[in-house]
Design an enzyme around this catalytic site. Structure first.
Site, PDB file in Angstrom:
ATOM      1  N   LYS A  22       0.881  -1.143   0.142  1.00 55.19           N
ATOM      2  CA  LYS A  22      -0.055  -0.156   0.132  1.00 55.19           C
ATOM      3  C   LYS A  22       0.845   1.303   0.016  1.00 55.19           C
ATOM      4  O   LYS A  22       0.689   2.173  -0.751  1.00 55.19           O
ATOM      5  CB  LYS A  22      -0.846  -0.089   1.281  1.00 55.19           C
ATOM      6  N   ASN A  23       2.043   1.193   0.808  1.00 56.36           N
ATOM      7  CA  ASN A  23       2.620   2.563   0.942  1.00 56.36           C
ATOM      8  C   ASN A  23       3.659   2.805  -0.229  1.00 56.36           C
ATOM      9  O   ASN A  23       3.830   3.851  -0.576  1.00 56.36           O
ATOM     10  CB  ASN A  23       3.351   2.570   2.204  1.00 56.36           C
ATOM     11  N   CYS A 117      -3.929   8.464   9.346  1.00 64.92           N
ATOM     12  CA  CYS A 117      -4.363   8.006  10.653  1.00 64.92           C
ATOM     13  C   CYS A 117      -3.890   8.850  11.567  1.00 64.92           C
ATOM     14  O   CYS A 117      -3.246   9.773  11.959  1.00 64.92           O
ATOM     15  CB  CYS A 117      -3.416   6.648  10.849  1.00 64.92           C
ATOM     16  N   ARG A 122       0.802  14.885  12.841  1.00 61.41           N
ATOM     17  CA  ARG A 122       1.859  14.355  11.732  1.00 61.41           C
ATOM     18  C   ARG A 122       2.198  15.578  10.734  1.00 61.41           C
ATOM     19  O   ARG A 122       1.598  15.945   9.647  1.00 61.41           O
ATOM     20  CB  ARG A 122       1.346  13.329  11.086  1.00 61.41           C
ATOM     21  N   ILE A 124       4.200  18.135   8.211  1.00 61.28           N
ATOM     22  CA  ILE A 124       5.066  18.176   6.942  1.00 61.28           C
ATOM     23  C   ILE A 124       6.025  19.306   6.902  1.00 61.28           C
ATOM     24  O   ILE A 124       6.278  19.673   5.808  1.00 61.28           O
ATOM     25  CB  ILE A 124       4.018  18.173   5.909  1.00 61.28           C
ATOM     26  N   ASP A 309       5.303   0.176  11.880  1.00 67.95           N
ATOM     27  CA  ASP A 309       4.015  -0.451  11.404  1.00 67.95           C
ATOM     28  C   ASP A 309       3.662  -1.872  11.962  1.00 67.95           C
ATOM     29  O   ASP A 309       2.871  -2.356  11.516  1.00 67.95           O
ATOM     30  CB  ASP A 309       3.768  -0.425   9.936  1.00 67.95           C
ATOM     31  N   ARG A 401      -8.479   0.002   4.980  1.00 63.25           N
ATOM     32  CA  ARG A 401      -7.524   1.117   4.277  1.00 63.25           C
ATOM     33  C   ARG A 401      -6.256   0.313   3.859  1.00 63.25           C
ATOM     34  O   ARG A 401      -5.817   0.730   2.952  1.00 63.25           O
ATOM     35  CB  ARG A 401      -7.388   2.234   5.186  1.00 63.25           C
TER      36      ARG A 401
END
Ligand code: EPZ
Length: 429
Positions: A22-23, A117, A122, A124, A309, A401
Site C-alpha cells: 500500500k505505501n 491515521c 503528523r 509536514i 508499522d 484501508r
C-alpha cells in the site's frame, strides 16, 4: 458501524499470498502523475486508500483505466489543474505526494493539508523545507490550504533533520523534473522509497542511491513514461501474517514476498524461539511443537530497523510470550493508544512515554474493542485469535484501508472470523 467477529482458539495453518505494498503504491500512483506520459501499474492492492488516491487523480483530470485486478493505466497528460482543493484529499495522508508531483510538473500547487491515521501530530515541515530548498515559496492559509509557487526551481542539496519516508518521496517527486541535481541527505531507506525511485527511473528519470541515506536526482525536462511497472509486495502485511503463526501455535507459509525486507522481524522471531525458514519469495514461520515463545525487546526505527508499522502486532505477540518484553516506539509520540483495548482483554501491559512493558502469559478474553488505526486494528484481530471467547473489533474502516481481503485470507488460514455490517464498498476494479 461495521465490525469483525473473531472467535479465539484456532491455530492458523496454511499459505497466504501477500498483496502489493500500500505505501509503495501511494507513492507510485503520485509518481504516475509526475511524469509526462501514460504508465501501467501492476500489483496494486485493492484497498480503500488506493481507490481514494486513484479517484483523486481522476478528479484532477487524469485518465485512469482499470485494466485488470490490481492493474491500472494512468495518463496524466489530461490533468488540467495544479489545484487539488478536493474534500477527498483530506481523507488520505498519502495525497500529499501530489505536492511534489505537481510542483515539479507545474512549478505551483495548491491543496488542502492531508489527513491520515490518528498517530498524533503528523507535521509536514520536512516536506516544505525540501520544497523551499528547491526554490518554492510556501504559504498556508488559516483553513489549512497549502500553496507552493516558484518562479524558478533549481536542484539543491537537502539535509533532512529527521528521517522521513514521506518527505523523502515527496522531494524526489518534485526533483525529477527540476533542472540540475538534487541531493537528499539523511533520506529514508524503506523498500517503498526504492520502489518509487525504480518506477520513476523506469519512466525516464535519473535517480541514484534510493535505499541508502543519500539519494541523487538529476532533473529531466521530459519523463516519457509509456512503460509498465509492478509494485513490490507489502512488507507490513507480510510481517503481520508472519507473526500470526507463532502467536496461534500455527504454521504459515507467507508467499510472494521479498525476504530481505523482512529481516528486522525475522531476527526478532528467531530470538523469541520461533522457527523461520526463508525461500526466494516466501517465508515459513511456526513454533516447534512443545516450545514456548520467549519474550524479547523491540525498538522501532527507520528501515532497516524494526518497522513502527509492526509495533502493535509485536506487542500483541509479546502478550502470549513467556516473560517480560519491552517495546520502545521511537517514531511516533503516541502509538500506544490501542493498548487500552489489549488491557480490556486482560493483557498485563504498563506504558510510560515511549516505553511499553508487556508481562506475557496473562490470558486474554474476548470483548468488544475498536480499531484505533490501521495497524492497531490488525493487532486487535490478532489478539482476538488467541483470546478466550468472542472478540468484536469495531470500526474496521482503518483496517480495510490497508489490508487486502483480510477476512478471506484469515479464513483460508483457519481463523474463525467474519464481518458484520457493510464491509468497505470497493469500486469495481
Ligand atoms: C509513512 O508515513 C507511512 N505511511 C506510515 O505508515 C509509516 O508509519 C511511516 O512512514 C514510518 O515508516 C505511508 O507511507 C503512506 P514519516 P510518513 O514522514 O511518511 C515525523 C501505515 O500504517 N515527521 O517517515 O508520514 C513524523 O511525525 C502508515 O501504513 C516530521 O516531524 O512517516 C513521524 O514522527 C502509518 N515532519 C516521523 O517523522 C515531517 O515533515 C516519521 O514520519 C514528516 C515527518
Amino acid at each position: 458501524m461495521s465490525s469483525y467477529i473473531v472467535k479465539g482458539g484456532q491455530s492458523l495453518e496454511g499459505r497466504v499470498k501477500i498483496s502489493g505494498s500500500k505505501n509503495a503504491a501511494l507513492g507510485v500512483i503520485a509518481a504516475a502523475m509526475a511524469v509526462d506520459g501514460p504508465s501501467i501499474i501492476e500489483n496494486l492492492p485493492e484497498v480503500i486508500d488506493i481507490h481514494l488516491l486513484l479517484g483523486i487523480c481522476q478528479e484532477l483530470g487524469a485518465k485512469v483505466e482499470y485494466l485488470d485486478n490490481g492493474t491500472v493505466k494512468i495518463d496524466p497528460r489530461t490533468v488540467n489543474t495544479s489545484t487539488a482543493l478536493l474534500e477527498s484529499v483530506k481523507k488520505l495522508r498519502g495525497s500529499y505526494y501530489l505536492l511534489g508531483a505537481f510542483l515539479g510538473r507545474f512549478s505551483e500547487v495548491c491543496m488542502y493539508l492531508p489527513g491520515g491515521c490518528n498517530l498524533g501530530k503528523r507535521p509536514i515541515d520536512l516536506h516544505i523545507k525540501g520544497f523551499e530548498s528547491l526554490g518554492a515559496d510556501f504559504q498556508m492559509t488559516e483553513d489549512e490550504i497549502i500553496s507552493l509557487k516558484a518562479d524558478k526551481l533549481q536542484g539543491a542539496s537537502i539535509f533532512l533533520d529527521q528521517v522521513s519516508v514521506g518527505a523523502t518521496i515527496n522531494i524526489m517527486l518534485a526533483a525529477v523534473h527540476i533542472p540540475g541535481t538534487t541531493v537528499i541527505d539523511n533520506a529514508a531507506r524503506e523498500p517503498h522509497i526504492v520502489d518509487v525511485a525504480n518506477f520513476l527511473n523506469t519512466m525516464g528519470a535519473d535517480i541514484r542511491g534510493a535505499g541508502t541515506d543519500v539519494i541523487r536526482i538529476r532533473g529531466k525536462s521530459v519523463l516519457p513514461a509509456n512503460r509498465t511497472y509492478a509494485i513490490i509486495p507489502d512488507q507490513i502485511e507480510a510481517g503481520t501474517y508472519m507473526m500470526m503463526a507463532p502467536l496461534t501455535g500455527g504454521d504459515i507459509l507467507v508467499e510472494n514476498i521479498i525476504p530481505t525486507h523482512m529481516e528486522p522481524l525475522t531476527a526478532k522471531l528467531l530470538e523469541m524461539g520461533a522457527q523461520v525458514e526463508e525461500g526466494g519469495d516466501f517465508i515459513r514461520t511456526y513454533l516447534p511443537k512443545g516450545t514456548q515463545l520467549k519474550a524479547s525487546s523491540f525498538k522501532t526505527m527507520p528501515y532497516p530497523g524494526f518497522p513502527t508499522d509492526l509495533q502493535p502486532q509485536a506487542v500483541t505477540l509479546l502478550c502470549v510470550a513467556e516473560g517480560s518484553g519491552r517495546v520502545i516506539e521511537s517514531i511516533y509520540e503516541n502509538r500506544f493508544q490501542y493498548i487500552d483495548n489489549l488491557r480490556l482483554m486482560g493483557a498485563n501491559i504498563i506504558t510510560s512515554g515511549k516505553l511499553a512493558v508487556i508481562q506475557g502469559g496473562a490470558p486474554l478474553y474476548g470483548t468488544p474493542v475498536d480499531a484505533r488505526d490501521l495497524r492497531a486494528g490488525a493487532a486487535m484481530v490478532m489478539a482476538g485469535l488467541v483470546a478466550e471467547g468472542e472478540t468484536q473489533v469495531l470500526n474496521i474502516y482503518p483496517i480495510e484501508r490497508g489490508y487486502e481481503n483480510f477476512i478471506a485470507k484469515l479464513q483460508a488460514l483457519g481463523a474463525d472470523i467474519h464481518a458484520e455490517g457493510p464491509t468497505a464498498v470497493r469500486p469495481a476494479w
